[in-house]
Scaffold this active site. Structure first.
Site, PDB file in Angstrom:
ATOM      1  N   LYS A 163      -1.609  -1.193  -4.123  1.00  0.00           N
ATOM      2  CA  LYS A 163      -2.566  -0.097  -4.250  1.00  0.00           C
ATOM      3  C   LYS A 163      -1.752   1.187  -4.270  1.00  0.00           C
ATOM      4  CE  LYS A 163      -6.266   2.503  -2.057  1.00  0.00           C
ATOM      5  NZ  LYS A 163      -7.037   2.791  -0.829  1.00  0.00           N
TER       6      LYS A 163
ATOM      7  N   TYR B 295       0.855  -1.183   0.000  1.00  0.00           N
ATOM      8  CA  TYR B 295       0.000   0.000   0.000  1.00  0.00           C
ATOM      9  C   TYR B 295       0.891   1.233   0.000  1.00  0.00           C
ATOM     10  CZ  TYR B 295      -3.949   2.987   1.478  1.00  0.00           C
ATOM     11  OH  TYR B 295      -4.916   3.952   1.568  1.00  0.00           O
TER      12      TYR B 295
END
Length: 312
Positions: free
Chosen positions: A172, A143
């Site tokens: 992400k 992330y």
């Protein structure tokens, strides 16, 4: 070898509280069901919008279990539950991954620790993610969100180096860098490493650059519209897609100006009939009565009208 989550639309779900900052179970379940009925591929529990840092470990486990159980009981066994597990130490992150697995998560989304940004050298960052992945009972994803990691921003070389680990299966990218999305996605197919845009204003641009889809806060408000965009994009209907992307881009900006997490809860509670805009301090709760006087609210109303009239 571990498999990445399938392409599609994912939502970092907000977590509803009552006026005492305790879980509002009824609202949490209602939100999970509306998102699933909206066609999302998966729900991210304890992403940046899920107030993970404000929860105890037991509360984290409860939120994951509640989400998984709600989906299963309603016949949405195919909807994935991904969990944000990045702690401020390697030890804690390993524990959070174990807890997520036991509570029913399929994947873990791991945020890079940001309390000591000057000490988070490239070697430390890579070692952290690899050690976490080594120990994780479920596949992990990277992330990258500089806004909540004291500005730490992983470049494409770092992401691709971490992608060689057999248990690191995706990322992400909430940095909004389309070039980074393209560099990663054009190097590794989504079947082996899934690259997701973390923002709705970069959604279609990310798809055009090769991303696997989106994991974005605005999906809390408009899940069906995001799913429709993905389907139209796959059908090659570029003109319709870009018209909807324009709305999502303006609405993403507007939502950020209405109050962040509390603002999203205020919008959802006002227009979809469940929940209240309470957050845990030091965040500020949303104020539904202030929505009408916010100059950005007109765009949100357009988004909600499009969502309520959206047919999948």
């Amino acid at each position: 070898m571990a498999a990445p989550p399938p392409p599609g639309v994912y939502v970092p779900a907000v977590l509803f509280f009552d006026e005492n900052e305790e879980f509002d179970i009824t609202a949490i379940k209602a939100h999970v069901l509306r998102l699933a009925e909206g066609g999302v591929t998966g729900i991210l529990v304890q992403g940046s919008n899920g107030e993970a840092q404000h929860l105890s470990h037991d509360e984290r486990k409860q939120a994951i279990s509640l989400t998984r159980e709600t989906l299963d009981q309603a016949g949405f066994q195919n909807v994935l539950v991904i969990v944000g597990t990045g702690g401020q130490s390697t030890r804690e992150t390993k524990k959070l991954n174990e807890d997520a697995h036991k509570a029913g998560a399929s994947h873990a989304l791991v945020l890079t620790p940001g309390v000591w940004p000057k000490l988070m050298t490239l070697d430390n960052i890579v070692r952290f993610h690899r050690e976490v992945a080594d120990a994780s009972p479920i596949p992990t994803m990277i992330y990258n969100f500089p806004g909540v990691t004291a500005g730490i921003d992983l470049d494409s070389d770092t992401v691709l180096a971490l992608a060689t680990h057999p248990n690191i299966v995706g990322t992400k990218l909430s940095c909004g860098n389309i070039g980074k999305i393209q560099r990663v996605a054009s190097t590794l197919p989504s079947s082996s490493f899934a690259t997701f845009s973390g923002r709705s204003d970069a959604y279609v641009h990310g798809l055009n650059a090769g991303s696997a889809g989106v994991i974005a806060a605005l999906v809390n408000i408009a899940p069906k519209l995001h799913v429709k965009v993905y389907r139209l994009w796959k059908e090659g209907k570029a003109e319709e897609v870009m018209a909807l992307q324009a709305l999502l881009g303006h609405a993403d900006w507007a939502a950020s100006k209405i109050g962040g997490i509390g603002g999203i809860k205020a919008i959802v509670s006002t227009h979809f009939g469940y929940g209240q805009p309470f957050v845990r301090g030091p965040l500020k709760s949303g104020n539904p009565e202030a929505l009408d006087v916010n100059p950005h609210y007109k765009v949100i109303l357009q988004l909600i009208d499009a969502e309520k009239n959206c047919e999948l």
